[in-house]
Design a protein around this motif. Structure first.
Motif, mmCIF file in Angstrom:
data_model
loop_
_atom_site.group_PDB
_atom_site.id
_atom_site.type_symbol
_atom_site.label_atom_id
_atom_site.label_comp_id
_atom_site.label_asym_id
_atom_site.label_seq_id
_atom_site.Cartn_x
_atom_site.Cartn_y
_atom_site.Cartn_z
ATOM 1 N N GLU A 6 0.625 -0.859 0.325
ATOM 2 C CA GLU A 6 0.127 0.171 0.219
ATOM 3 C C GLU A 6 0.799 1.693 -0.053
ATOM 4 N N THR A 7 0.129 1.922 -0.578
ATOM 5 C CA THR A 7 1.552 3.367 -0.981
ATOM 6 C C THR A 7 1.036 4.280 0.660
ATOM 7 N N LEU A 8 2.569 4.746 1.430
ATOM 8 C CA LEU A 8 2.592 5.462 2.446
ATOM 9 C C LEU A 8 1.691 6.672 2.796
ATOM 10 N N PRO A 9 0.967 6.474 3.542
ATOM 11 C CA PRO A 9 0.427 8.135 3.406
ATOM 12 C C PRO A 9 0.958 8.982 3.690
ATOM 13 N N THR A 10 0.938 10.383 2.942
ATOM 14 C CA THR A 10 1.912 11.682 2.594
ATOM 15 C C THR A 10 1.288 13.035 3.907
ATOM 16 N N GLU A 11 0.365 12.620 4.597
ATOM 17 C CA GLU A 11 -0.453 14.051 5.237
ATOM 18 C C GLU A 11 0.689 13.614 6.299
ATOM 19 N N SER A 12 0.819 14.517 7.516
ATOM 20 C CA SER A 12 1.655 15.100 8.168
ATOM 21 C C SER A 12 1.154 13.755 9.543
ATOM 22 N N GLU A 13 0.673 13.098 9.688
ATOM 23 C CA GLU A 13 -0.102 12.646 10.755
ATOM 24 C C GLU A 13 0.751 11.120 10.999
ATOM 25 N N ASN A 14 2.102 11.040 10.151
ATOM 26 C CA ASN A 14 2.599 9.838 10.733
ATOM 27 C C ASN A 14 3.883 10.394 10.710
ATOM 28 N N MET A 15 4.728 9.271 11.171
ATOM 29 C CA MET A 15 6.355 9.375 11.306
ATOM 30 C C MET A 15 7.056 8.230 10.647
ATOM 31 N N VAL A 16 8.417 8.444 10.104
ATOM 32 C CA VAL A 16 8.891 7.466 9.621
ATOM 33 C C VAL A 16 10.316 6.547 10.522
ATOM 34 N N LEU A 17 10.560 5.759 11.131
ATOM 35 C CA LEU A 17 11.434 5.015 11.912
ATOM 36 C C LEU A 17 12.137 4.066 10.370
ATOM 37 N N THR A 18 13.502 5.100 10.510
ATOM 38 C CA THR A 18 14.622 4.057 9.626
ATOM 39 C C THR A 18 15.559 3.678 9.974
ATOM 40 N N VAL A 19 15.176 1.795 10.302
ATOM 41 C CA VAL A 19 16.511 1.502 10.042
ATOM 42 C C VAL A 19 17.349 1.593 8.893
ATOM 43 N N ARG A 20 18.687 1.746 8.991
ATOM 44 C CA ARG A 20 19.428 1.688 7.752
ATOM 45 C C ARG A 20 20.429 0.460 8.062
ATOM 46 N N ARG A 21 21.323 0.200 6.573
ATOM 47 C CA ARG A 21 21.818 -0.581 6.832
ATOM 48 C C ARG A 21 22.922 -1.112 7.997
ATOM 49 N N ASP A 22 23.834 0.332 8.139
ATOM 50 C CA ASP A 22 24.761 0.114 8.461
ATOM 51 C C ASP A 22 24.056 0.490 10.839
ATOM 52 N N GLY A 23 22.323 0.320 10.619
ATOM 53 C CA GLY A 23 22.417 -0.117 11.993
ATOM 54 C C GLY A 23 22.314 1.368 12.405
ATOM 55 N N VAL A 24 22.172 3.087 12.096
ATOM 56 C CA VAL A 24 21.694 3.557 12.183
ATOM 57 C C VAL A 24 20.057 3.951 11.861
ATOM 58 N N MET A 25 20.008 4.954 12.985
ATOM 59 C CA MET A 25 18.536 4.771 13.061
ATOM 60 C C MET A 25 17.939 6.196 12.849
ATOM 61 N N TYR A 26 16.819 6.649 12.014
ATOM 62 C CA TYR A 26 16.330 7.939 12.254
ATOM 63 C C TYR A 26 14.396 8.178 12.217
ATOM 64 N N LEU A 27 15.025 9.391 12.899
ATOM 65 C CA LEU A 27 12.692 9.115 13.321
ATOM 66 C C LEU A 27 12.743 10.431 12.107
ATOM 67 N N ASP A 28 12.104 10.207 11.229
ATOM 68 C CA ASP A 28 11.672 11.137 9.773
ATOM 69 C C ASP A 28 13.131 11.753 9.715
ATOM 70 N N ALA A 29 13.375 12.878 10.123
ATOM 71 C CA ALA A 29 15.024 13.082 9.377
ATOM 72 C C ALA A 29 15.980 13.435 10.496
ATOM 73 N N TYR A 30 15.821 13.037 11.662
ATOM 74 C CA TYR A 30 16.770 13.018 12.982
ATOM 75 C C TYR A 30 17.020 11.472 13.381
ATOM 76 N N GLN A 31 18.102 11.736 13.891
ATOM 77 C CA GLN A 31 18.823 10.564 13.840
ATOM 78 C C GLN A 31 18.495 10.429 15.664
ATOM 79 N N VAL A 32 18.482 8.882 16.191
ATOM 80 C CA VAL A 32 18.426 8.531 16.871
ATOM 81 C C VAL A 32 19.252 7.453 17.413
#
Length: 146
Positions: free
Chosen positions: A53-79
């Motif tokens: 399904e397509t990811l919603p584009t409204e601002s009511e969501n946040m994306v937690l990204t886990v990169r290959r090297d293990g670095v995590m981002y909550l939207d654009a901010y590293q955590v």
């Protein structure tokens, strides 16, 4: 476009728009240069699946990204992993936003499960998982495996 000079005691009724145009052109150039930088995402090779399904584009969501090297981002901010629950409580749960997990396909399964456990421990019950639509497999040449 120059200023008109009136006589003694006369008010000038013309508006000098030159400074306004200069400022607007500078702002336009700044916007044109910085806008592409703001829309670039993080480099993540997503796993592929058939039903996506397509990811919603409204601002009511946040994306937690886990990169290959293990670095995590909550939207654009590293955590960091140890501060993840605190940030999720503050930025996702308190603001009643939806959370989506986007993990690189080469991230170990244990890391993804650990992140999902920390999301659950932060009190977030619903977690969306981001994947990429599967491309059609390459045609076979008819040769068997040896």
């Amino acid at each position: 476009m120059g200023a008109s000079v009136g006589g003694k005691g006369r008010l000038v009724s013309e508006i000098n728009v030159t400074p306004f145009v200069d400022v607007m052109l500078v702002l336009l150039i700044i916007f044109m240069v910085t806008a592409p930088m703001m829309t670039e995402g993080l480099e993540v090779e997503l796993p592929q699946t058939r039903a996506v399904e397509t990811l919603p584009t409204e601002s009511e969501n946040m994306v937690l990204t886990v990169r290959r090297d293990g670095v995590m981002y909550l939207d654009a901010y590293q955590v960091q992993l140890d501060e993840l629950e605190e940030k999720l409580n503050l930025l996702v749960k308190a603001q009643n936003k939806q959370l989506f997990l986007q993990a690189d396909k080469d991230v170990p399964y244990g890391v993804v499960v650990d992140v999902m456990g920390r999301v659950r421990a932060a009190g977030i019950g619903q977690l969306g998982v981001v994947a990429q639509r599967e491309t059609s497999p390459a045609p076979t040449t008819g040769r068997g495996r040896r």
